[in-house]
Design a protein around this motif. Structure first.
Motif, PDB file in Angstrom:
ATOM      1  N   ALA A 156       4.102  -7.702 -12.427  1.00  0.00           N
ATOM      2  CA  ALA A 156       5.042  -7.325 -13.487  1.00  0.00           C
ATOM      3  C   ALA A 156       6.456  -7.194 -12.932  1.00  0.00           C
ATOM      4  CB  ALA A 156       4.601  -6.015 -14.130  1.00  0.00           C
ATOM      5  N   LYS A 157       6.590  -6.612 -11.754  1.00  0.00           N
ATOM      6  CA  LYS A 157       7.920  -6.470 -11.149  1.00  0.00           C
ATOM      7  C   LYS A 157       8.506  -7.830 -10.785  1.00  0.00           C
ATOM      8  CE  LYS A 157       7.433  -1.803  -9.239  1.00  0.00           C
ATOM      9  NZ  LYS A 157       7.412  -0.993  -7.990  1.00  0.00           N
ATOM     10  N   ILE A 158       7.662  -8.738 -10.297  1.00  0.00           N
ATOM     11  CA  ILE A 158       8.150 -10.077  -9.963  1.00  0.00           C
ATOM     12  C   ILE A 158       8.595 -10.803 -11.228  1.00  0.00           C
ATOM     13  CG2 ILE A 158       7.500 -12.329  -9.035  1.00  0.00           C
ATOM     14  CD1 ILE A 158       5.591 -10.884  -7.132  1.00  0.00           C
ATOM     15  N   ASP A 159       7.771 -10.715 -12.283  1.00  0.00           N
ATOM     16  CA  ASP A 159       8.127 -11.370 -13.545  1.00  0.00           C
ATOM     17  C   ASP A 159       9.408 -10.785 -14.129  1.00  0.00           C
ATOM     18  OD1 ASP A 159       5.910 -12.959 -13.340  1.00  0.00           O
ATOM     19  OD2 ASP A 159       4.650 -11.711 -14.628  1.00  0.00           O
ATOM     20  N   ALA A 185      -2.465 -15.698  -7.357  1.00  0.00           N
ATOM     21  CA  ALA A 185      -1.520 -15.609  -8.471  1.00  0.00           C
ATOM     22  C   ALA A 185      -0.226 -14.938  -8.020  1.00  0.00           C
ATOM     23  CB  ALA A 185      -2.147 -14.832  -9.629  1.00  0.00           C
ATOM     24  N   ILE A 186      -0.329 -13.948  -7.141  1.00  0.00           N
ATOM     25  CA  ILE A 186       0.860 -13.300  -6.588  1.00  0.00           C
ATOM     26  C   ILE A 186       1.633 -14.283  -5.715  1.00  0.00           C
ATOM     27  CG2 ILE A 186       1.643 -11.507  -4.993  1.00  0.00           C
ATOM     28  CD1 ILE A 186      -0.595  -9.742  -6.051  1.00  0.00           C
ATOM     29  N   VAL A 187       0.902 -15.094  -4.925  1.00  0.00           N
ATOM     30  CA  VAL A 187       1.557 -16.116  -4.100  1.00  0.00           C
ATOM     31  C   VAL A 187       2.356 -17.072  -4.977  1.00  0.00           C
ATOM     32  CG1 VAL A 187       1.122 -18.102  -2.600  1.00  0.00           C
ATOM     33  CG2 VAL A 187      -0.126 -15.974  -2.231  1.00  0.00           C
ATOM     34  N   LYS A 188       1.754 -17.524  -6.072  1.00  0.00           N
ATOM     35  CA  LYS A 188       2.440 -18.439  -6.991  1.00  0.00           C
ATOM     36  C   LYS A 188       3.644 -17.761  -7.625  1.00  0.00           C
ATOM     37  CE  LYS A 188       2.527 -22.337  -9.431  1.00  0.00           C
ATOM     38  NZ  LYS A 188       3.662 -22.111 -10.322  1.00  0.00           N
ATOM     39  N   ALA A 189       3.517 -16.496  -8.008  1.00  0.00           N
ATOM     40  CA  ALA A 189       4.631 -15.776  -8.629  1.00  0.00           C
ATOM     41  C   ALA A 189       5.783 -15.611  -7.646  1.00  0.00           C
ATOM     42  CB  ALA A 189       4.154 -14.413  -9.126  1.00  0.00           C
ATOM     43  N   ASP A 232       7.488 -19.032  -7.342  1.00  0.00           N
ATOM     44  CA  ASP A 232       8.293 -19.320  -8.533  1.00  0.00           C
ATOM     45  C   ASP A 232       9.565 -18.482  -8.553  1.00  0.00           C
ATOM     46  OD1 ASP A 232       6.385 -21.113  -9.330  1.00  0.00           O
ATOM     47  OD2 ASP A 232       5.396 -19.752 -10.738  1.00  0.00           O
ATOM     48  N   TYR A 233       9.459 -17.239  -8.100  1.00  0.00           N
ATOM     49  CA  TYR A 233      10.622 -16.341  -8.080  1.00  0.00           C
ATOM     50  C   TYR A 233      11.718 -16.896  -7.176  1.00  0.00           C
ATOM     51  CZ  TYR A 233      13.285 -11.999  -7.555  1.00  0.00           C
ATOM     52  OH  TYR A 233      14.287 -11.061  -7.550  1.00  0.00           O
ATOM     53  N   HIS A 234      11.337 -17.483  -6.036  1.00  0.00           N
ATOM     54  CA  HIS A 234      12.312 -17.998  -5.083  1.00  0.00           C
ATOM     55  C   HIS A 234      12.646 -19.477  -5.294  1.00  0.00           C
ATOM     56  CE1 HIS A 234      10.840 -14.402  -2.875  1.00  0.00           C
ATOM     57  NE2 HIS A 234      12.058 -14.371  -2.384  1.00  0.00           N
ATOM     58  N   GLY A 235      11.934 -20.127  -6.208  1.00  0.00           N
ATOM     59  CA  GLY A 235      12.167 -21.555  -6.405  1.00  0.00           C
ATOM     60  C   GLY A 235      11.451 -22.417  -5.381  1.00  0.00           C
ATOM     61  N   TRP A 236      10.378 -21.898  -4.774  1.00  0.00           N
ATOM     62  CA  TRP A 236       9.588 -22.665  -3.812  1.00  0.00           C
ATOM     63  C   TRP A 236       8.423 -23.335  -4.530  1.00  0.00           C
ATOM     64  CZ3 TRP A 236       9.067 -17.709  -0.318  1.00  0.00           C
ATOM     65  CH2 TRP A 236      10.315 -17.383   0.204  1.00  0.00           C
ATOM     66  N   THR A 237       7.690 -24.149  -3.781  1.00  0.00           N
ATOM     67  CA  THR A 237       6.494 -24.790  -4.308  1.00  0.00           C
ATOM     68  C   THR A 237       5.283 -24.349  -3.489  1.00  0.00           C
ATOM     69  OG1 THR A 237       6.776 -26.748  -2.893  1.00  0.00           O
ATOM     70  CG2 THR A 237       7.786 -26.814  -5.091  1.00  0.00           C
ATOM     71  N   VAL A 238       4.133 -24.311  -4.123  1.00  0.00           N
ATOM     72  CA  VAL A 238       2.889 -23.992  -3.422  1.00  0.00           C
ATOM     73  C   VAL A 238       1.813 -24.942  -3.929  1.00  0.00           C
ATOM     74  CG1 VAL A 238       2.288 -22.181  -5.091  1.00  0.00           C
ATOM     75  CG2 VAL A 238       1.227 -22.188  -2.821  1.00  0.00           C
TER      76      VAL A 238
END
Length: 331
Positions: free
Chosen positions: A186-189, A303-307, A310-316
């Motif tokens: 939630a904090k990341i989103d 899911a946290i790794v993906k978030a 996405d927050y930093h504009g990276w890809t996984v």
């Protein structure tokens, strides 16, 4: 366009319509006999050429006029479209739409403004509810765990009661971890991790290795640092990303297996041995995804790794290569 074509009409008149009259006047002035006239042919050619020139001039003029008017007419719509493309719920601000005299554009802007305000209000309510629910759950879960600790230390427990209480304690611990992970998501989103810095990745992972090896227990961790490079990131989230990748590799590894951490080429690769079959790359980063209904973890680590990415504009990305489950983060 018609004014610019005036010299062309002058030449057309001179060499077709008035050509015979000019020949007659010049012959009379010089005392020569009147020459043969091709008046009908000149008039026909002149009319056709004049018709073609007028059609061409009008077509070009209409095309330029329509293009100019269309651009002026759709300019407010284009500005509105640019504002919509840049709208983000996390910013908490509804853009100011440009004024327009077109009734349809005014209605469109009004509808979009109302829709954005409603979406923003719903987003803020959901954000507040998630934060409050996660915080409120932490206290009763902690109390529940502490009371279970006291019960486990009671000397009057039977073996059956101890097993049941131990199961409840593990369930409470899993709920607490899930609550923390959901709060983190939630904090990341909500983009609450705004403090960014330049982090040298190889040195950062090197500092984390002792704790990662402790998490891995009897599973060997092999590192391969091809070169040093820095990433612009939030330190807490980057640490969370590496931890979750390694913890996921530990949980789904086999006894005496290996985990490799590779850094190089502007990417981080964490690969692990496992007896599990290849995962579904389309679902592996979804929340609560568990391949084969396995009870390990709470299904939120990747899911946290993906978030975080996405927050930093990276890809996984996930791939299964040579019996290894590989997770690649591209910076």
């Amino acid at each position: 366009m018609l004014l610019l074509a005036t010299p062309l009409f002058y030449l057309l008149t001179k060499h077709y319509y008035a050509e015979d009259m000019i020949d007659i006047i010049e012959a009379v002035r010089s005392g020569q006999p009147i020459p043969a006239l091709d008046l009908e042919e000149d008039i026909m050619k002149g009319v056709m050429i004049q018709f073609a020139v007028i059609t061409f001039v009008l077509a070009v003029a209409m095309a330029l006029t329509v293009r100019f008017i269309s651009r002026r007419l759709w300019q407010p719509f284009d500005r509105t479209l640019c504002l919509i493309e840049g709208f983000r719920l996390e910013n908490g601000r509804v853009p100011d739409f440009p004024e327009s005299n077109v009734t349809e554009f005014v209605r469109l802007d009004s509808t979009l403004r109302t829709l954005m305000h409603n979406s923003l209000a719903s987003y803020n309510m959901q954000k507040e509810f998630t934060e409050n629910a996660s915080h409120e759950l932490q206290t009763p879960l902690a109390v529940f765990q502490s009371k279970l600790d006291l019960l486990l230390q009671s000397p009057d427990l039977t073996k059956r009661q101890a097993v049941q209480i131990q199961g409840l304690y593990e369930t409470a611990s899993r709920l607490a971890r899930m609550n923390r992970n959901l709060l983190l998501l939630a904090k990341i989103d909500n983009r609450q991790y705004e403090q960014m810095e330049d982090i040298e990745l190889t040195g950062f992972i090197g500092e984390m290795l002792p704790s990662l090896e402790f998490l891995a227990d009897d599973i060997a961790i092999c590192k391969e640092f091809a070169g040093a490079f820095s990433v612009w990131a939030n330190r807490t989230l980057l640490e969370c990303l590496v931890n979750n990748l390694v913890v996921n590799s530990v949980r789904h590894n086999r006894d005496g297996g290996e985990i490799s951490i590779s850094v190089g080429g502007n990417s981080l690769v964490v690969a692990n041995t496992s007896d599990d079959p290849p995962l579904d790359g389309r679902l592996v980063f979804n929340r609560f995804y568990r391949p084969g209904n396995k009870p390990k973890g709470n299904g939120l680590g990747l899911a946290i790794v993906k978030a975080v990415c996405d927050y930093h504009g990276w890809t996984v990305e996930y791939a299964y290569k040579d019996g290894l489950h590989c997770f690649t983060v591209g910076f």
